[in-house]
Design an enzyme around this catalytic site. Structure first.
Site, PDB file in Angstrom:
ATOM      1  N   GLN A   1       0.836  -1.193   0.000  1.00 13.05           N
ATOM      2  CA  GLN A   1       0.000   0.000   0.000  1.00 13.05           C
ATOM      3  C   GLN A   1       0.878   1.252   0.000  1.00 13.05           C
ATOM      4  OE1 GLN A   1      -2.634   0.065   3.342  1.00 13.05           O
ATOM      5  NE2 GLN A   1      -3.531   2.032   2.862  1.00 13.05           N
ATOM      6  N   GLY A   2       0.873   1.993  -1.107  1.00 14.30           N
ATOM      7  CA  GLY A   2       1.695   3.187  -1.239  1.00 14.30           C
ATOM      8  C   GLY A   2       0.911   4.461  -0.977  1.00 14.30           C
TER       9      GLY A   2
ATOM     10  N   SER B   1       1.273   6.477   2.558  1.00 11.84           N
ATOM     11  CA  SER B   1       2.001   7.405   3.436  1.00 11.84           C
ATOM     12  C   SER B   1       3.270   7.934   2.780  1.00 11.84           C
ATOM     13  CB  SER B   1       2.365   6.713   4.749  1.00 11.84           C
ATOM     14  OG  SER B   1       1.216   6.381   5.475  1.00 11.84           O
TER      15      SER B   1
ATOM     16  N   GLU C   1      -9.380  -1.387   5.601  1.00  9.37           N
ATOM     17  CA  GLU C   1      -8.181  -1.637   6.407  1.00  9.37           C
ATOM     18  C   GLU C   1      -8.534  -1.727   7.878  1.00  9.37           C
ATOM     19  OE1 GLU C   1      -3.723   0.277   6.954  1.00  9.37           O
ATOM     20  OE2 GLU C   1      -5.368   1.617   6.480  1.00  9.37           O
TER      21      GLU C   1
ATOM     22  N   GLU D   1      -3.851   9.884  17.447  1.00  8.85           N
ATOM     23  CA  GLU D   1      -4.357  11.257  17.473  1.00  8.85           C
ATOM     24  C   GLU D   1      -5.370  11.505  16.357  1.00  8.85           C
ATOM     25  OE1 GLU D   1      -0.578  11.030  19.604  1.00  8.85           O
ATOM     26  OE2 GLU D   1      -1.227  10.383  17.632  1.00  8.85           O
TER      27      GLU D   1
END
Length: 379
Positions: free
Chosen positions: A124-125, A127, A242, A362
């Site tokens: 999974q590209g 971030s 996910e 967060e």
């Protein structure tokens, strides 16, 4: 939600338990990351041959067309049996369902079967160094060149990239559009010289995830998923799956770790200590709340037809509880929990990443505050 299993669900569970008893993966191998990957890959191929690799996929794509509850049972039983997640878990849970939702018939025909059998692994590209939790701020660019796209940029925290044939890649294709609207979702072939994979070694010593350096990689126009400029919506499909798909496996694994720690406490004769018993009781309560919240998420999917923000809540709860549990193990067991190579030393170190991976705590708190509790958006 009624947590009593139907006759069909009980039959599904019993059939799966029987299959796992006969076809389990065997003991986890000692050795490097490659040995562990091969163990998971071979197990997934056994699952595929038995018709268990993707029970939640429609029958026409090689799945069982299982209900949401049956899918939850699958992950619970997988965890209970001590089996690992399949090697191509990102393909099974993320890439496959996203391609089913947004893909052309040709894309489905090309990609779904090799995902199922672990013939082609996916990563999974999403971030980037400056766009981790804020996906819309990514800077990787894709420029049209004839019937291809030329891609340059950098991705980070890319789990399993060292074994992957394909990447779910989101890149910016319109520099002038608002940041959420200028993105496109690509299916990128990793096997080209313009894509370099560099491992990032964790505190545990494992190179579980990687950096991707992309310098002029080419992607044919036919590998755009969901249309040019529609990458944000396509990516949301991936992200929702996910956080929904792994909740049941994670809550079972948390329960197993807690039971192991209770056993260790009993071996040391400290269960009568009221302070320790109180802390163990609190962890037991949190583990049970996590299990029930995961099931509550099924109700949301059944009601609205897609995973909701409850997936963010279960991931947040699991992260914090797992970190508290592993730290308590160190407090309880003392120096023996910190010995190199011991089970608890690994769990303690690995848990440090729980509140970062798969969405930082967060950010997940903001999602829950805004989309579950209806609070004003954070500035």
């Amino acid at each position: 939600m009624d947590l009593t299993f139907s006759e069909r669900e009980l039959a599904f569970r019993d059939e799966l338990r029987s299959w796992l008893d006969t076809n389990g993966p065997g003991p986890e191998p000692e050795g490097d990351e490659d040995a562990h990957y091969n163990w998971r890959r071979d197990f997934q191929r056994d699952l595929a041959r038995g018709g268990w690799a993707a029970v939640h996929w429609p029958v026409e794509y090689g799945g069982r067309g299982s209900t949401l509850t049956e899918s939850a049972i699958f992950f619970e039983e997988l965890g209970r049996s001590g089996s690992p997640l399949p090697a191509n878990v990102l393909g099974l849970l993320l890439a496959g369902p996203t391609i089913m939702t947004w893909g052309t018939p040709e894309q489905k025909e090309r990609h779904l079967a090799p995902i199922l059998t672990a013939e082609e692994i996916w990563c999974q590209g999403f971030s980037e160094p400056d766009a981790g939790s804020d996906l819309a701020s990514l800077k990787t660019r894709a420029v049209k060149d004839g019937d291809e796209w030329v891609v340059s940029g950098q991705k980070v925290w890319t789990s399993g990239a060292q074994y992957s044939k394909w990447c779910m890649l989101v890149a910016r294709t319109d520099q002038e559009a608002p940041k959420h609207k200028g993105l496109t979702y690509f299916l990128m072939d990793m096997e080209q010289d313009e894509v370099q994979v560099r491992p990032l070694r964790q505190i545990t010593g494992e190179p579980e995830f990687n950096e991707l350096f992309i310098d002029g990689a080419r992607i044919p126009d036919e590998n755009v998923l969901g249309g040019v400029g529609n990458g944000w919506k396509v990516a949301l499909t991936t992200l929702m799956n996910e956080r929904a798909g792994l909740a049941f496996f994670l809550q079972v694994r948390l329960r197993q770790l807690l039971d192991q720690m209770i056993g260790d406490a009993a071996d040391r004769g400290v269960l009568d200590d009221p302070v320790l018993a109180d802390r163990l009781g609190e962890l037991h309560l949190k583990a049970e709340v996590l299990r029930l919240t995961a099931y509550r998420g099924l109700t949301a999917i059944e009601k609205y037809g897609q995973p909701g923000p409850e997936g963010s809540l279960t991931k947040w709860m699991w992260s914090e509880t797992n970190q508290q549990l592993t730290q308590f193990a160190a407090d309880l067991l003392g120096a023996t929990a910190l010995q190199a190579g011991s089970r608890w030393s690994y769990e303690l170190l690995r848990a440090r990443g729980n509140s970062i991976e798969g969405g930082t705590t967060e950010v997940l708190k903001n999602i829950v505050a805004e989309r579950v509790l209806g609070l004003p958006r954070a500035r």
